[in-house]
Design an enzyme around this catalytic site. Structure first.
Site, mmCIF file in Angstrom:
data_model
loop_
_atom_site.group_PDB
_atom_site.id
_atom_site.type_symbol
_atom_site.label_atom_id
_atom_site.label_comp_id
_atom_site.label_asym_id
_atom_site.label_seq_id
_atom_site.Cartn_x
_atom_site.Cartn_y
_atom_site.Cartn_z
ATOM 1 N N ARG A 47 -28.708 124.220 -51.493
ATOM 2 C CA ARG A 47 -27.266 124.448 -51.639
ATOM 3 C C ARG A 47 -26.920 125.923 -51.626
ATOM 4 N NH1 ARG A 47 -24.385 120.374 -55.857
ATOM 5 N NH2 ARG A 47 -25.837 118.681 -55.535
ATOM 6 N N LYS A 154 -44.975 114.172 -58.121
ATOM 7 C CA LYS A 154 -44.802 113.436 -59.364
ATOM 8 C C LYS A 154 -43.672 114.052 -60.198
ATOM 9 C CE LYS A 154 -46.915 114.807 -63.151
ATOM 10 N NZ LYS A 154 -46.785 116.202 -63.581
ATOM 11 N N ASP A 183 -50.540 114.441 -55.821
ATOM 12 C CA ASP A 183 -51.100 114.626 -57.150
ATOM 13 C C ASP A 183 -51.953 115.873 -56.968
ATOM 14 O OD1 ASP A 183 -53.023 114.714 -59.245
ATOM 15 O OD2 ASP A 183 -52.510 112.651 -59.732
ATOM 16 N N HIS A 184 -51.484 117.028 -57.444
ATOM 17 C CA HIS A 184 -52.143 118.261 -57.025
ATOM 18 C C HIS A 184 -53.595 118.349 -57.512
ATOM 19 C CE1 HIS A 184 -51.048 119.861 -60.991
ATOM 20 N NE2 HIS A 184 -51.938 120.813 -60.791
ATOM 21 N N LYS A 188 -57.557 119.794 -55.592
ATOM 22 C CA LYS A 188 -58.500 120.786 -56.121
ATOM 23 C C LYS A 188 -59.886 120.535 -55.519
ATOM 24 C CE LYS A 188 -56.153 121.233 -60.593
ATOM 25 N NZ LYS A 188 -55.718 122.602 -60.764
ATOM 26 N N GLU A 222 -54.820 122.770 -71.911
ATOM 27 C CA GLU A 222 -54.053 123.948 -71.489
ATOM 28 C C GLU A 222 -53.780 124.812 -72.703
ATOM 29 O OE1 GLU A 222 -50.979 123.255 -68.242
ATOM 30 O OE2 GLU A 222 -50.964 121.409 -69.399
ATOM 31 N N ASP A 241 -46.967 112.933 -68.204
ATOM 32 C CA ASP A 241 -47.113 114.183 -67.454
ATOM 33 C C ASP A 241 -48.529 114.362 -66.905
ATOM 34 O OD1 ASP A 241 -45.994 116.750 -66.638
ATOM 35 O OD2 ASP A 241 -47.319 117.653 -68.130
ATOM 36 N N HIS A 246 -52.870 112.664 -63.063
ATOM 37 C CA HIS A 246 -54.073 113.484 -62.871
ATOM 38 C C HIS A 246 -55.315 112.902 -63.560
ATOM 39 C CE1 HIS A 246 -51.022 116.142 -61.541
ATOM 40 N NE2 HIS A 246 -50.732 116.689 -62.699
ATOM 41 N N LYS A 346 -51.292 120.492 -74.639
ATOM 42 C CA LYS A 346 -50.800 121.865 -74.470
ATOM 43 C C LYS A 346 -51.071 122.634 -75.757
ATOM 44 C CE LYS A 346 -47.563 121.008 -70.851
ATOM 45 N NZ LYS A 346 -48.211 121.581 -69.663
#
Ligand code: BG6
Length: 508
Positions: A47, A154, A183-184, A188, A222, A241, A246, A346
């Site tokens: 936009r 996702k 799905d990153h 990998k 993480e 998440d 994953h 996390k």
């Protein structure tokens, strides 16, 4: 490596973070390796009203800032960004799509690029079916003269029902073979290497079953908090998440049967069979088999760190989990009775993802050992960082007697000369261009993964008495998670940033 056929890549949501941080730098890396098609063009759509040159300038900056190439060559950046254009329109309204169609047609005619289009939706998920529908109305989804591929990220839904609904809506418009769900983790290098480690080495596969493996542990930790994603995260939580996608994909690759070939569906069918064999966690067992936690404020390296409920965009009375650990079984011949433990969170002490295979102990203790906990062999497959593989085994301590010492045998990717691990997006974008969907989640995999997490979601939603444990930021999550691990004296592996640096865990 082969070059993909000529095409145009259209990115919706091109002014967002994903485009500048991941997609454009990954495309640039493909350019560096000469893996882009002879005739190729990127069209950013959004936009924001800017012209081609302004968009190119932004993309140049993002390559300089985020590219994983060492010292990216200014001339090459210039040459690469020449193929980028920008079109401003509101992708929610079908009226803008005539402009898009004309633009693509114009490029096809003027630059001789074949009418093959890839549409990347770097937009909020609520837009996926809207954009797909509008592309369809504008006649841009039908594959006749060239291919049409859709890439989505996702989350693929919020629960089983919404996941199915999204699939239904997309299937009304395009065929499953045209959809690439990213799905990153599958992008990998080290996740893909799970397949090679297992199926290219004669020594592991015979041991890879209930007869020799005591338990399997997968951790994805993480050290960062939710950062500026509090709004999204608070309606998601660690289960949606990380686990639904994953973590379960990693379970699939760790536990699958050997595929009969490397053909995309052959591999994905085997992953699906694992997901279908997961023993559902009954709602009544959730408090025993699933531990959830939420980080609380603490001081890390002398710095005060906010608790989750004080993060921007998060409700002060939030019950969203920032940590989850699950124990489950896989009901099949290979894995019957072997517990699988997965955990993610996390604000844990370090960023680390690894698969740990704990082998069974020897049947009889011949030698003197320091500690019972150290007596089994472990194979640690480190996904990130310090990517590599570690085998822990016992040896005789030199000297008199037969004292046993547990030692490490290690392989580190960093020891491979001149090899850079490609970013996940680099690999995944290249695969879409090549029409290879092996590393993308299929509709049935996504739905089956939702089926597994559904009873957990339901139990948490229905029963407020199920505890959500606080854990101070910078620690390994709720200590009750240790009790999930079955067996006297057994617990999780507490890894360090460095693959073999176990013991006292942290680099914070
Ligand atoms: C994303 C999650 O899918 O994966 C994030 O939405 C998480 O919350 C990220 O931080 C982790 O990815 P990686 O590659 O850094 O392990």
């Amino acid at each position: 490596m082969e070059k993909p056929v000529n095409h145009i890549l259209v990115i919706f949501g091109a002014s967002g973070d994903l485009t500048s941080r991941k997609l454009i730098p990954a495309l640039f890396s493909l350019k560096v390796q000469d893996l882009l098609p002879e005739k190729f063009s990127v069209l950013g759509c959004g936009r924001t009203v800017i012209n081609d040159q302004q968009f190119r300038d932004r993309m140049k900056e993002s390559i300089v800032e985020f590219s994983e190439e060492r010292n990216p060559d200014g001339k090459l950046i210039e040459e690469f960004t020449e193929c980028i254009s920008y079109l401003s329109f509101n992708s929610e309204q079908v009226s803008g799509y005539g402009k898009l169609r004309d633009f693509l047609q114009g490029m096809t005619n003027s630059q001789g690029i074949s009418p093959n289009y890839i549409f990347y939706m770097a937009t909020p998920p609520s837009m996926y079916s809207v954009i797909a529908g509008n592309l369809h109305e504008a006649g841009l989804s039908v594959q006749n003269a060239g291919f049409r591929r859709l890439i989505i990220e996702k989350p693929f839904g919020y629960d089983l029902e919404s996941g199915r609904e999204l699939n239904r809506k997309l299937h009304d418009i395009v065929d499953e073979s045209q959809i690439y769900r990213i799905d990153h983790y599958l992008g990998k290098e080290t996740v893909q290497n799970l397949l090679v480690t297992r199926f290219s080495n004669g020594i592991f596969e015979p041991l890879w079953n209930r007869n020799y493996i005591h338990r399997v542990e997968i951790t994805s930790a993480e050290s960062i908090g939710v950062e500026d994603r509090g709004g999204y995260y608070d309606s998601s939580g660690a289960l949606r998440d990380m686990v639904q996608n994953h973590m379960l994909q990693m379970v699939g690759l760790t536990a699958m049967e050997p595929p009969s070939s490397l053909e995309s569906n052959s591999i994905r069918n085997e992953v699906l069979k694992v997901l279908q064999s997961l023993q559902p966690v009954r709602e009544s067992d959730v408090p025993r088999q699933v531990i959830r936690g939420q980080y609380t404020g603490s001081t890390i390296k002398g710095e005060c760190v906010n608790g989750y409920r004080y993060e921007k965009g998060v409700a002060r009375d939030s019950r969203t989990e920032t940590y989850v650990a699950v124990k489950f079984y896989i009901n099949n011949w290979r894995w019957g009775g072997v517990p699988f433990y997965i955990r993610t969170g996390k604000r844990l002490p370090t960023r680390v993802t690894e698969v740990v295979i704990h082998f069974k102990k020897t049947p009889h203790h011949l030698f003197q050992r320091d500690s019972i906990a150290q007596t089994s062999n472990q194979l640690v497959i480190r996904i990130q960082p310090d990517e590599g593989i570690l085998l822990k085994f016992d040896m005789k301590e030199p000297g008199a007697g037969f004292n046993v010492k547990n030692v490490n045998m290690e392989f580190h990717y960093r020891d491979l000369a001149d090899i850079r691990l490609p970013s996940a997006y680099e690999r995944l974008l290249y695969d879409v261009m090549m029409g290879d969907s092996t590393l993308f989640s299929r509709d049935d995999e996504v739905e089956t993964a939702w089926k597994f997490v559904e009873p957990i979601q339901k139990a948490w939603a229905r029963n407020n008495d199920i505890k959500i444990y606080g854990y101070p930021a910078g620690t390994w999550g709720p200590s009750v998670a240790d009790e999930l691990v079955e067996g006297c004296g057994l617990t999780w592996r507490y890894p360090c940033k460095n693959l073999a640096g176990d013991g006292d865990y942290c680099e914070l």
